[in-house]
Write a protein that holds these residues in place. Structure first.
Motif, PDB file in Angstrom:
ATOM      1  N   LYS A 190     -24.622  52.042 -11.056  1.00  0.00           N
ATOM      2  CA  LYS A 190     -25.226  50.727 -10.828  1.00  0.00           C
ATOM      3  C   LYS A 190     -25.874  50.229 -12.114  1.00  0.00           C
ATOM      4  CE  LYS A 190     -27.300  47.321  -8.459  1.00  0.00           C
ATOM      5  NZ  LYS A 190     -28.196  46.737  -9.461  1.00  0.00           N
ATOM      6  N   ASP A 191     -26.671  51.073 -12.747  1.00  0.00           N
ATOM      7  CA  ASP A 191     -27.335  50.658 -13.982  1.00  0.00           C
ATOM      8  C   ASP A 191     -26.348  50.426 -15.108  1.00  0.00           C
ATOM      9  OD1 ASP A 191     -29.811  50.660 -12.832  1.00  0.00           O
ATOM     10  OD2 ASP A 191     -30.530  52.471 -13.804  1.00  0.00           O
ATOM     11  N   MET A 192     -25.288  51.217 -15.151  1.00  0.00           N
ATOM     12  CA  MET A 192     -24.354  51.178 -16.274  1.00  0.00           C
ATOM     13  C   MET A 192     -23.298  50.084 -16.144  1.00  0.00           C
ATOM     14  SD  MET A 192     -22.101  54.358 -17.766  1.00  0.00           S
ATOM     15  CE  MET A 192     -21.133  54.573 -16.253  1.00  0.00           C
ATOM     16  N   LEU A 193     -22.897  49.741 -14.902  1.00  0.00           N
ATOM     17  CA  LEU A 193     -21.755  48.850 -14.717  1.00  0.00           C
ATOM     18  C   LEU A 193     -22.076  47.524 -14.036  1.00  0.00           C
ATOM     19  CD1 LEU A 193     -18.974  51.386 -13.632  1.00  0.00           C
ATOM     20  CD2 LEU A 193     -19.462  50.505 -15.921  1.00  0.00           C
ATOM     21  N   LYS A 195     -23.698  43.883 -13.613  1.00  0.00           N
ATOM     22  CA  LYS A 195     -24.117  42.855 -14.579  1.00  0.00           C
ATOM     23  C   LYS A 195     -25.637  42.758 -14.649  1.00  0.00           C
ATOM     24  CE  LYS A 195     -23.690  39.112 -11.171  1.00  0.00           C
ATOM     25  NZ  LYS A 195     -23.013  37.819 -10.871  1.00  0.00           N
ATOM     26  N   ASN A 196     -26.314  43.208 -13.598  1.00  0.00           N
ATOM     27  CA  ASN A 196     -27.775  43.224 -13.583  1.00  0.00           C
ATOM     28  C   ASN A 196     -28.315  44.642 -13.691  1.00  0.00           C
ATOM     29  OD1 ASN A 196     -28.008  40.361 -13.167  1.00  0.00           O
ATOM     30  ND2 ASN A 196     -27.404  40.700 -11.043  1.00  0.00           N
ATOM     31  N   GLY A 197     -27.496  45.560 -14.185  1.00  0.00           N
ATOM     32  CA  GLY A 197     -27.880  46.962 -14.269  1.00  0.00           C
ATOM     33  C   GLY A 197     -28.995  47.209 -15.269  1.00  0.00           C
ATOM     34  N   GLY A 198     -29.711  48.292 -15.041  1.00  0.00           N
ATOM     35  CA  GLY A 198     -30.842  48.622 -15.891  1.00  0.00           C
ATOM     36  C   GLY A 198     -30.454  49.150 -17.264  1.00  0.00           C
ATOM     37  N   TRP A 199     -29.215  49.604 -17.429  1.00  0.00           N
ATOM     38  CA  TRP A 199     -28.760  50.096 -18.744  1.00  0.00           C
ATOM     39  C   TRP A 199     -27.266  49.847 -18.847  1.00  0.00           C
ATOM     40  CZ3 TRP A 199     -30.547  50.718 -23.302  1.00  0.00           C
ATOM     41  CH2 TRP A 199     -29.902  51.521 -24.262  1.00  0.00           C
ATOM     42  N   ASN A 200     -26.927  48.608 -19.202  1.00  0.00           N
ATOM     43  CA  ASN A 200     -25.550  48.158 -19.303  1.00  0.00           C
ATOM     44  C   ASN A 200     -25.339  47.550 -20.691  1.00  0.00           C
ATOM     45  OD1 ASN A 200     -23.051  46.886 -19.099  1.00  0.00           O
ATOM     46  ND2 ASN A 200     -23.584  45.618 -17.352  1.00  0.00           N
ATOM     47  N   PRO A 201     -25.479  48.372 -21.757  1.00  0.00           N
ATOM     48  CA  PRO A 201     -25.386  47.818 -23.112  1.00  0.00           C
ATOM     49  C   PRO A 201     -24.007  47.259 -23.450  1.00  0.00           C
ATOM     50  CG  PRO A 201     -25.406  50.224 -23.182  1.00  0.00           C
ATOM     51  CD  PRO A 201     -25.727  49.822 -21.769  1.00  0.00           C
ATOM     52  N   GLU A 202     -22.969  47.763 -22.773  1.00  0.00           N
ATOM     53  CA  GLU A 202     -21.624  47.277 -23.079  1.00  0.00           C
ATOM     54  C   GLU A 202     -21.402  45.851 -22.575  1.00  0.00           C
ATOM     55  OE1 GLU A 202     -21.202  48.840 -18.915  1.00  0.00           O
ATOM     56  OE2 GLU A 202     -22.308  49.392 -20.718  1.00  0.00           O
ATOM     57  N   GLY A 203     -22.174  45.436 -21.546  1.00  0.00           N
ATOM     58  CA  GLY A 203     -22.039  44.086 -21.016  1.00  0.00           C
ATOM     59  C   GLY A 203     -20.916  43.937 -20.003  1.00  0.00           C
ATOM     60  N   PRO A 207     -16.453  41.355 -10.850  1.00  0.00           N
ATOM     61  CA  PRO A 207     -16.687  41.177  -9.414  1.00  0.00           C
ATOM     62  C   PRO A 207     -16.259  42.375  -8.570  1.00  0.00           C
ATOM     63  CG  PRO A 207     -15.764  39.180 -10.360  1.00  0.00           C
ATOM     64  CD  PRO A 207     -15.684  40.233 -11.428  1.00  0.00           C
ATOM     65  N   ALA A 208     -15.145  43.010  -8.912  1.00  0.00           N
ATOM     66  CA  ALA A 208     -14.674  44.156  -8.128  1.00  0.00           C
ATOM     67  C   ALA A 208     -15.659  45.321  -8.232  1.00  0.00           C
ATOM     68  CB  ALA A 208     -13.291  44.592  -8.602  1.00  0.00           C
ATOM     69  N   THR A 209     -16.240  45.492  -9.406  1.00  0.00           N
ATOM     70  CA  THR A 209     -17.243  46.537  -9.587  1.00  0.00           C
ATOM     71  C   THR A 209     -18.476  46.242  -8.758  1.00  0.00           C
ATOM     72  OG1 THR A 209     -16.466  46.921 -11.850  1.00  0.00           O
ATOM     73  CG2 THR A 209     -18.636  47.793 -11.275  1.00  0.00           C
ATOM     74  N   GLU A 210     -18.929  44.984  -8.780  1.00  0.00           N
ATOM     75  CA  GLU A 210     -20.108  44.586  -8.005  1.00  0.00           C
ATOM     76  C   GLU A 210     -19.873  44.830  -6.514  1.00  0.00           C
ATOM     77  OE1 GLU A 210     -22.935  43.746  -9.353  1.00  0.00           O
ATOM     78  OE2 GLU A 210     -22.236  43.511 -11.412  1.00  0.00           O
ATOM     79  N   GLN A 211     -18.674  44.513  -6.050  1.00  0.00           N
ATOM     80  CA  GLN A 211     -18.368  44.697  -4.635  1.00  0.00           C
ATOM     81  C   GLN A 211     -18.389  46.169  -4.254  1.00  0.00           C
ATOM     82  OE1 GLN A 211     -17.802  42.201  -2.166  1.00  0.00           O
ATOM     83  NE2 GLN A 211     -18.197  44.052  -0.972  1.00  0.00           N
ATOM     84  N   ALA A 212     -17.824  47.019  -5.107  1.00  0.00           N
ATOM     85  CA  ALA A 212     -17.808  48.458  -4.827  1.00  0.00           C
ATOM     86  C   ALA A 212     -19.225  49.027  -4.802  1.00  0.00           C
ATOM     87  CB  ALA A 212     -16.961  49.185  -5.864  1.00  0.00           C
TER      88      ALA A 212
END
Length: 292
Positions: A190-193, A195-203, A207-212
């Motif tokens: 959740k944090d890594m992938l 878009k509002n994750g706590g540690w998502n430096p890659e950016g 949408p499919a990831t958010e849904q999962a």
């Protein structure tokens, strides 16, 4: 300074001195997805294929760690790995990596560095915190691996504050980094992938990831959670938003001279890291003074 091999010898001479190096966070190679070249999944896949993770584990991490499963799931949560990926391992494939680039239209220049169809060189910086010697060595090895497939990678070693600011503000090309940990793999991904994750430096923003991720958190049914995690694992394997490297060791030493009850391999009731909270307080509550 912590030196694993020296401390291992010391432990063999002092019956009260002990060490335990359990898996901590999952260490990743983060691509800045605002970089137009790294935004190309073919480039990310080629980088992923070219890295010799076994060499990193042996040379940079003193042999105390192992490569992650390609899904990025840590060993403790192996039951969450989709069966089709359960036995999947990383194997360096330099030939395959170059073929992938060539098939995507990249051509090698006279200097041996590939150039994109738009004329951009595959030349990147790789950031790591200055003084983090094992990670610095890992980055040096990654740079050497990527040179073999026609990529020019220069390792940069900023101080921690600058490094963290650079990652948070997307002022980097590639960077080695940690993941946030939690009770399950959900928080890590959740944090890594997200878009509002706590540690998502890659950016990563997908949408499919958010849904999962939403499917996972919306149920306590383990079977449904596994279904959601399988979708995330498919994304990790096929889209390579980040590149899993190895699980980060928790360097931990303790003495039973004055207190017993420390977490250890035989009683792994908690994370032993003194910097974790509230785990550190829980560990202290379990200690019992040695009576003399």
């Amino acid at each position: 300074m912590f030196i694993p091999d020296v401390d291992k010898v010391y432990a063999s001479k002092d019956p009260d001195f002990h060490y335990w190096f359990p898996a901590g966070s999952a260490i990743q190679l983060y691509p800045n997805l605002k970089n137009p070249i790294l935004k190309d999944v073919n480039v990310r896949k080629a980088i992923n294929m070219a890295i010799d993770r076994d060499k990193i584990g042996k040379q940079a991490e003193y042999g105390y760690t192992e490569p992650l499963n390609p899904t990025g799931v840590q060993p403790r949560d192996k039951d969450l790995i989709d069966p089709k990926y359960a036995n999947l391992t990383f194997k360096q494939d330099l030939t395959g990596a170059e073929k992938l680039l060539q098939d995507a239209g990249y051509k090698k220049g006279k200097d041996g560095i590939y150039v994109s169809p738009a004329g951009q060189k595959l030349s990147f910086t790789l950031q790591v915190v200055s003084g983090w010697s094992d990670w610095v060595q890992a980055c040096m090895l990654i740079s050497q691996d990527l040179k073999q497939i026609g990529m020019d990678v220069k390792v940069q070693q900023p101080q921690f504050g600058a490094y963290q600011s650079n990652l948070q503000n997307k002022k980097f090309d590639l960077a080695i980094g940690w993941t946030n940990t939690g009770a399950t793999s959900y928080k890590t991904f959740k944090d890594m992938l997200s878009k509002n994750g706590g540690w998502n430096p890659e950016g990563w923003d997908d949408p499919a990831t958010e849904q999962a991720l939403n499917d996972y958190k919306s149920t306590t049914d383990l079977a449904k959670q596994k279904e959601a995690m399988a979708k995330i694992e498919d994304i990790m394997i096929n889209q390579v938003p980040v590149m899993p490297l190895f699980y980060g060791e928790t360097w931990y030493e303790y003495t039973t001279k004055n207190y017993t009850g420390w977490p250890n391999a035989d009683n792994p009731y908690n994370s032993p890291a003194v910097f974790t909270w509230p785990q550190a307080a829980i560990n202290l509550s379990k200690l019992t003074p040695v009576t003399k």
